[in-house]
Design a protein around this motif. Structure first.
Motif, PDB file in Angstrom:
ATOM      1  N   PHE A 165       0.820  -1.207   0.000  1.00 45.62           N
ATOM      2  CA  PHE A 165       0.000   0.000   0.000  1.00 45.62           C
ATOM      3  C   PHE A 165       0.861   1.268   0.000  1.00 45.62           C
ATOM      4  CE2 PHE A 165      -3.455  -2.818   0.814  1.00 45.62           C
ATOM      5  CZ  PHE A 165      -4.618  -2.137   0.464  1.00 45.62           C
ATOM      6  N   THR A 166       2.127   1.136   0.389  1.00 47.18           N
ATOM      7  CA  THR A 166       3.027   2.294   0.372  1.00 47.18           C
ATOM      8  C   THR A 166       3.705   2.442  -0.986  1.00 47.18           C
ATOM      9  OG1 THR A 166       3.480   2.008   2.742  1.00 47.18           O
ATOM     10  CG2 THR A 166       5.026   3.361   1.477  1.00 47.18           C
ATOM     11  N   LEU A 167       4.316   1.349  -1.463  1.00 47.25           N
ATOM     12  CA  LEU A 167       5.156   1.429  -2.652  1.00 47.25           C
ATOM     13  C   LEU A 167       4.373   1.387  -3.958  1.00 47.25           C
ATOM     14  CD1 LEU A 167       7.978  -1.004  -1.491  1.00 47.25           C
ATOM     15  CD2 LEU A 167       8.123   1.489  -1.612  1.00 47.25           C
ATOM     16  N   SER A 168       3.247   0.684  -3.980  1.00 51.59           N
ATOM     17  CA  SER A 168       2.564   0.429  -5.253  1.00 51.59           C
ATOM     18  C   SER A 168       1.240   1.153  -5.415  1.00 51.59           C
ATOM     19  CB  SER A 168       2.322  -1.081  -5.410  1.00 51.59           C
ATOM     20  OG  SER A 168       3.537  -1.789  -5.363  1.00 51.59           O
ATOM     21  N   LEU A 169       0.863   1.978  -4.446  1.00 55.12           N
ATOM     22  CA  LEU A 169      -0.465   2.581  -4.511  1.00 55.12           C
ATOM     23  C   LEU A 169      -0.669   3.415  -5.769  1.00 55.12           C
ATOM     24  CD1 LEU A 169      -3.187   2.931  -3.071  1.00 55.12           C
ATOM     25  CD2 LEU A 169      -2.289   5.061  -2.143  1.00 55.12           C
ATOM     26  N   ARG A 170       0.364   4.114  -6.198  1.00 47.18           N
ATOM     27  CA  ARG A 170       0.194   4.993  -7.371  1.00 47.18           C
ATOM     28  C   ARG A 170      -0.160   4.197  -8.632  1.00 47.18           C
ATOM     29  NH1 ARG A 170       5.763   7.940  -9.006  1.00 47.18           N
ATOM     30  NH2 ARG A 170       5.660   8.660  -6.857  1.00 47.18           N
ATOM     31  N   THR A 171       0.151   2.903  -8.647  1.00 47.62           N
ATOM     32  CA  THR A 171      -0.187   2.092  -9.821  1.00 47.62           C
ATOM     33  C   THR A 171      -1.657   1.680  -9.821  1.00 47.62           C
ATOM     34  OG1 THR A 171       0.305  -0.072  -8.812  1.00 47.62           O
ATOM     35  CG2 THR A 171       2.148   1.134  -9.826  1.00 47.62           C
ATOM     36  N   MET A 172      -2.340   1.831  -8.691  1.00 45.19           N
ATOM     37  CA  MET A 172      -3.717   1.367  -8.565  1.00 45.19           C
ATOM     38  C   MET A 172      -4.724   2.488  -8.310  1.00 45.19           C
ATOM     39  SD  MET A 172      -3.618  -1.851  -9.065  1.00 45.19           S
ATOM     40  CE  MET A 172      -2.222  -2.920  -9.368  1.00 45.19           C
ATOM     41  N   SER A 173      -4.251   3.612  -7.767  1.00 47.47           N
ATOM     42  CA  SER A 173      -5.179   4.687  -7.411  1.00 47.47           C
ATOM     43  C   SER A 173      -5.436   5.601  -8.599  1.00 47.47           C
ATOM     44  CB  SER A 173      -4.634   5.496  -6.232  1.00 47.47           C
ATOM     45  OG  SER A 173      -3.391   6.083  -6.581  1.00 47.47           O
ATOM     46  N   ASP A 174      -6.533   6.331  -8.523  1.00 48.77           N
ATOM     47  CA  ASP A 174      -6.928   7.275  -9.570  1.00 48.77           C
ATOM     48  C   ASP A 174      -7.671   8.413  -8.882  1.00 48.77           C
ATOM     49  OD1 ASP A 174      -7.944   8.718 -11.660  1.00 48.77           O
ATOM     50  OD2 ASP A 174      -8.979   7.047 -12.622  1.00 48.77           O
ATOM     51  N   GLU A 175      -6.996   9.536  -8.722  1.00 46.86           N
ATOM     52  CA  GLU A 175      -7.582  10.649  -7.978  1.00 46.86           C
ATOM     53  C   GLU A 175      -8.761  11.295  -8.700  1.00 46.86           C
ATOM     54  OE1 GLU A 175      -6.801  11.379  -4.808  1.00 46.86           O
ATOM     55  OE2 GLU A 175      -5.442   9.670  -4.896  1.00 46.86           O
ATOM     56  N   THR A 176      -8.984  10.930  -9.967  1.00 46.11           N
ATOM     57  CA  THR A 176     -10.152  11.469 -10.684  1.00 46.11           C
ATOM     58  C   THR A 176     -11.411  10.643 -10.420  1.00 46.11           C
ATOM     59  OG1 THR A 176      -9.787  10.172 -12.705  1.00 46.11           O
ATOM     60  CG2 THR A 176      -8.626  12.280 -12.524  1.00 46.11           C
ATOM     61  N   ASP A 177     -11.249   9.498  -9.790  1.00 49.34           N
ATOM     62  CA  ASP A 177     -12.384   8.632  -9.468  1.00 49.34           C
ATOM     63  C   ASP A 177     -12.517   8.576  -7.949  1.00 49.34           C
ATOM     64  OD1 ASP A 177     -14.090   6.515  -8.865  1.00 49.34           O
ATOM     65  OD2 ASP A 177     -13.442   5.322 -10.590  1.00 49.34           O
ATOM     66  N   PRO A 178     -13.605   9.084  -7.385  1.00 49.69           N
ATOM     67  CA  PRO A 178     -13.737   9.138  -5.929  1.00 49.69           C
ATOM     68  C   PRO A 178     -13.664   7.774  -5.246  1.00 49.69           C
ATOM     69  CG  PRO A 178     -15.826   9.675  -7.011  1.00 49.69           C
ATOM     70  CD  PRO A 178     -14.770   9.657  -8.072  1.00 49.69           C
ATOM     71  N   ASP A 179     -13.918   6.707  -5.992  1.00 51.55           N
ATOM     72  CA  ASP A 179     -13.849   5.359  -5.414  1.00 51.55           C
ATOM     73  C   ASP A 179     -12.450   4.760  -5.468  1.00 51.55           C
ATOM     74  OD1 ASP A 179     -16.601   5.178  -4.759  1.00 51.55           O
ATOM     75  OD2 ASP A 179     -17.057   4.755  -6.863  1.00 51.55           O
ATOM     76  N   LEU A 180     -11.528   5.443  -6.151  1.00 55.57           N
ATOM     77  CA  LEU A 180     -10.184   4.897  -6.328  1.00 55.57           C
ATOM     78  C   LEU A 180      -9.085   5.858  -5.860  1.00 55.57           C
ATOM     79  CD1 LEU A 180     -10.630   3.276  -9.874  1.00 55.57           C
ATOM     80  CD2 LEU A 180     -10.630   2.102  -7.655  1.00 55.57           C
ATOM     81  N   THR A 181      -9.433   6.801  -5.003  1.00 56.59           N
ATOM     82  CA  THR A 181      -8.451   7.750  -4.489  1.00 56.59           C
ATOM     83  C   THR A 181      -7.552   7.069  -3.455  1.00 56.59           C
ATOM     84  OG1 THR A 181      -9.898   8.457  -2.693  1.00 56.59           O
ATOM     85  CG2 THR A 181     -10.059   9.673  -4.797  1.00 56.59           C
ATOM     86  N   ALA A 182      -6.464   7.735  -3.125  1.00 55.46           N
ATOM     87  CA  ALA A 182      -5.578   7.215  -2.080  1.00 55.46           C
ATOM     88  C   ALA A 182      -6.330   7.074  -0.765  1.00 55.46           C
ATOM     89  CB  ALA A 182      -4.374   8.138  -1.918  1.00 55.46           C
ATOM     90  N   ALA A 183      -7.187   8.026  -0.453  1.00 55.35           N
ATOM     91  CA  ALA A 183      -7.961   7.966   0.792  1.00 55.35           C
ATOM     92  C   ALA A 183      -8.881   6.744   0.805  1.00 55.35           C
ATOM     93  CB  ALA A 183      -8.768   9.247   0.982  1.00 55.35           C
TER      94      ALA A 183
END
Length: 199
Positions: A165-183
């Motif tokens: 969740f620390t190293l690879s999150l940027r490969t899975m998150s999408d800040e343009t989609d509220p369901d896929l944000t880092a939060a």
């Protein structure tokens, strides 16, 4: 998060200088000469303890990462179950790691520096984090809030989850989609940890 500054020893002054150099130019462009100049010590002083920049940066990462993890742990509250403190601490720690400027710089400029600790061997910072986790898990086993199991294996499994969740999150998150944000993924991490650790 503002980098933690320690000025009470030469060793910490050198690590502070190394951190400032890495933040400015990255690991590959940092030299022991630059660090010595910034720390106000001789190159020979550095060479006695750190034969090369990577060794020095390894000690720097250990100091910074352990400080992040320690700061993320909630204060001891005898009324709160260990499970709650452990899940809160791990979730906050992962968030703090991702926000740490040194972590950002290494990921953006020198990501290969982290590969040995992901693929081949544990580093000193990982071993220090495992010690914290094992101690917390044993407390949880004692108060009954954490599922009883082999504490070292549990700690290593938790660290594997936290690293992903620390190293690879940027490969899975999408800040343009509220369901896929880092939060949103932080909430998912919390749920995974709770389900893994609840008796």
């Amino acid at each position: 998060m503002t980098p933690i500054r320690h000025k009470h020893s030469d060793g910490n002054a050198v690590l502070d200088a190394a951190r400032d150099c890495v933040l400015a130019v990255g690991v590959r462009r940092t030299t022991l000469t630059d660090v010595a100049r910034r720390a106000g010590v001789s190159r020979m002083t550095l060479y006695r303890k750190w034969p090369d920049v990577r060794t020095l940066v390894g000690d720097l990462m250990t100091r910074e990462w352990v400080a992040v993890a320690t700061d993320a742990l909630p204060g001891h509250d005898p009324t709160a179950p260990t499970l709650v403190r452990l899940v809160d601490g791990l979730t906050a720690g992962v968030r703090a790691f991702r926000a740490h400027p040194l972590f950002h710089k290494i990921i953006d400029v020198d990501p290969e520096l982290l590969l040995p600790y992901v693929l081949d061997r544990r580093g000193a910072s990982q071993d220090a984090l495992l010690e914290l986790l094992v101690a917390a898990l044993r407390e949880g086993h004692t108060d009954g809030s954490v599922r009883a199991d082999h504490p070292v294996r549990q700690a290593r499994s938790l660290l594997l989850i936290a690293q992903a969740f620390t190293l690879s999150l940027r490969t899975m998150s999408d800040e343009t989609d509220p369901d896929l944000t880092a939060a949103a993924f932080d909430d998912e991490l919390r749920m995974i940890l709770e389900r893994t650790l609840t008796p």
